[in-house]
Design an enzyme around this catalytic site. Structure first.
Site, mmCIF file in Angstrom:
data_model
loop_
_atom_site.group_PDB
_atom_site.id
_atom_site.type_symbol
_atom_site.label_atom_id
_atom_site.label_comp_id
_atom_site.label_asym_id
_atom_site.label_seq_id
_atom_site.Cartn_x
_atom_site.Cartn_y
_atom_site.Cartn_z
ATOM 1 N N CYS A 380 94.084 29.049 -2.407
ATOM 2 C CA CYS A 380 94.089 28.406 -1.148
ATOM 3 C C CYS A 380 94.983 29.108 -0.394
ATOM 4 O O CYS A 380 94.770 30.151 0.153
ATOM 5 C CB CYS A 380 94.591 26.823 -1.358
ATOM 6 S SG CYS A 380 93.759 25.942 0.037
ATOM 7 N N HIS A 506 90.653 24.857 -4.787
ATOM 8 C CA HIS A 506 91.661 24.563 -6.151
ATOM 9 C C HIS A 506 91.114 24.661 -7.367
ATOM 10 O O HIS A 506 90.816 23.533 -7.593
ATOM 11 C CB HIS A 506 92.789 23.353 -5.471
ATOM 12 C CG HIS A 506 93.292 23.531 -4.414
ATOM 13 N ND1 HIS A 506 94.671 23.985 -4.563
ATOM 14 C CD2 HIS A 506 93.259 23.160 -3.115
ATOM 15 C CE1 HIS A 506 95.335 23.956 -3.210
ATOM 16 N NE2 HIS A 506 94.331 23.523 -2.215
ATOM 17 N N GLU A 508 92.419 24.650 -10.107
ATOM 18 C CA GLU A 508 93.137 24.118 -11.037
ATOM 19 C C GLU A 508 93.091 22.588 -11.420
ATOM 20 O O GLU A 508 93.334 22.048 -12.366
ATOM 21 C CB GLU A 508 94.682 24.215 -10.606
ATOM 22 C CG GLU A 508 95.143 23.456 -9.355
ATOM 23 C CD GLU A 508 95.013 24.123 -8.187
ATOM 24 O OE1 GLU A 508 94.300 25.070 -7.912
ATOM 25 O OE2 GLU A 508 95.836 23.782 -7.124
#
Ligand code: GLN
Length: 542
Positions: A380, A506, A508
């Site tokens: 990001c 994102h 993650e």
């Protein structure tokens, strides 16, 4: 009909209540019982989206775009479920809903009170999770510790649930802490006794007490807690600090938590199968060659701010039979070319963030990664800093920037998303949640994923500015992931570099210990090939 497990906390915060709730979920799932999880947060913010990471740690984004507490990240990673916005309820949401009903006239003639109006709304939201997910068990974690003023309505609501749903359908688990006194070499149970008394004062008698401690807990201590807190001895379960959080389900299962829950709730359970999980934990605990990753951010002194990033790195490293060693690098200290700390890493990761502070150090780190050919993963904000760096140092436009950081830049390579123009409410208004991303064949991104389309979670207001696509592509950038209409650059990577890939989303949030994220796996794969300590300096600078 769903059954409910309520998890409360006592004595002090940060004793692992979230990990415990997540572990309970894993234990039940391993017995073929379907579960969902919910976090009740007593603060008055509607969601944590507007809170500083210093206050709250990471904001976890669900697939449906809710900005939630980081505990939802634990739940998803441990249980392997995709949760929704219904899984995070705050006092702010509850009070807003009740007041909106009052203004609409739903309670005409009535006096609106915490009991029953606020508690009814809380119970409605708890039951909503059971309704949406149609699971056997809903695990509900109450944020904060017993005794907090703002937590009272939540505790009152969960107290009522036992009567509403039937005694056999509700289980209360209280997580406490046993402090260790070194001089006398003993663990103290008194704070746990007080905490259970406080819970009883509200009308909740815990069925199980999870005793967090940094030391082994003797039978004598368990007997004492059982006697004073009026809990069966099998219900006093040690939660001794473990080497890895992923070991907690195994420890709790070892002390009989699974059987206790199944018997108490009369669940139709299969035999526990934690074999794969156990293998994973053994792998995590086994010592391995490290791969050193520099994480450049502005909240690095508070690692909770990057919780999912840290976990995703750890999951991906395991795939390569490595152990990740993270160097937490403060981006403000990396400004002005102080590169010495970056010399020590095999890969650089720049996670998400907001506001100008610290971004110059991130741009410098991206420059270092590009010039020294060190693998770089931008998440990001980390994609935006990669793009800014390229414009500044390859296209030589010194003031290239994002309009988030410099409204008057002559070269706004990163600019506000069109739909964000005119948005002036801060809460819940970013581009949030899951969107598809088409991968461009023959790129590093496409190779990492090994598929054509991916669905990823977003949380941003700014984007790559297409007005600069041509010069940026000439400077070496490839737009390797695009929105279905081709308008939004979702992934950018560098052409002449071993592995410099950054995404506007994102990844993650989707990494799980047993299913690491492909971008992280590919990044660690590239990083482990990098030699440390100036070994790269002999490579040509592109
Ligand atoms: N501040 C940037 C934006 O809003 C990046 C956001 C992020 O990193 N999550 O676009």
């Amino acid at each position: 009909m769903a059954k409910y497990i309520f998890v409360t906390g006592g004595v002090v915060s940060s004793v692992g209540k979230g990990i415990s709730a997540a572990s309970i979920g894993r234990i039940l799932k391993s017995r073929s019982i379907s579960v969902s999880v919910q976090k009740l947060d007593p603060y008055l913010n509607v969601d944590p989206g507007t809170m500083s990471p210093y206050q709250h740690g990471e904001v976890f984004v669900t697939q449906d775009g809710a900005e939630t507490d980081l505990d939802l990240g634990h739940y998803e990673r441990f249980i392997g479920v995709d949760l929704t916005q219904a899984s995070n309820v705050t006092s702010g949401q509850v009070y807003s809903a009740v007041i909106a009903q009052e203004r609409r006239g739903d309670f005409l003639g009535g006096t609106i009170q915490v009991v029953p109006h606020v508690t009814n709304e809380i119970k409605r939201r708890i039951r909503q999770v059971a309704g949406i997910s149609e699971v056997d068990v809903v695990i509900v974690e109450v944020g904060g510790t017993v005794g907090d003023i703002e937590g009272q309505p939540f505790l009152e609501a969960i107290r009522q649930m036992r009567k509403d749903e039937g005694r056999d359908n509700v289980l209360y688990i209280h997580v406490t802490f046993l402090p260790y006194i070194a001089v006398t070499n003993e663990l103290k149970t008194k704070p746990t006794q007080h905490s259970v008394n406080e819970l009883r004062r509200i009308g909740i008698q815990p069925d199980i007490i999870l005793c967090r401690s940094d030391k082994e807990i003797s039978e004598g201590i368990k007997d004492k807690i059982s006697l004073f807190c009026d809990v069966n001895k099998e219900g006093v379960i040690p939660l001794v600090t473990s080497e890895t959080i992923y070991e907690v389900p195994l420890l709790l299962e070892k002390y009989g938590l699974g059987d206790f829950m199944v018997n108490h709730l009369g669940l139709d359970a299969k035999e526990s199968d934690l074999c794969n999980w156990r293998e994973l934990v053994n792998e995590l605990k086994a010592s391995k060659e490290p791969v050193t990753i520099g994480l450049v951010g502005k909240y690095v002194e508070l690692q909770d701010a990057y919780y999912s990033v840290r976990e995703a790195l750890c999951h991906a490293a395991l795939t390569h039979n490595r152990e990740v060693k993270i160097e937490w690098l403060n981006s403000e200290e990396l400004q002005d070319g102080h590169y010495d700390k970056l010399e020590q890493v095999q890969g650089i990761i720049i996670p998400g963030g907001f506001g100008y502070r610290g971004t110059e150090g991130m741009v410098e780190s991206a420059k270092f990664a590009r010039e020294r050919r060190i693998p770089y993963l931008g998440l990001c904000l980390g994609m935006q800093t990669m793009v800014i760096e390229l414009a500044r140092h390859v296209l030589h436009v010194q003031d290239a920037n994002s309009t988030e950081f410099d409204r008057n830049t002559s070269y706004p390579v990163i600019d506000l998303l069109p739909e964000q123009r005119g948005v002036n409410q801060k809460g819940g208004t970013m581009r949030l949640g899951t969107y598809p991303c088409h991968l461009v064949p023959e790129t590093k991104a496409a190779r990492a994923y090994g598929c054509e389309v991916t669905y990823e979670r977003h949380r941003h207001r700014f984007e790559f500015n297409n007005a600069f696509r041509q010069p940026m592509e000439e400077a070496g950038m490839i737009a390797s992931g695009l929105s279905p209409n081709g308008e939004l650059v979702e992934i950018a990577e560098l052409r002449n570099h071993p592995w410099m890939v950054a995404c506007q989303f994102h990844p993650e949030f989707k990494s799980r210990p047993d299913s690491p994220h492909p971008l992280f796996v590919s990044f660690i794969g590239a990083a482990k090939e990098t030699l440390i300590k100036g070994a790269q300096t002999s490579l040509p600078i592109s």
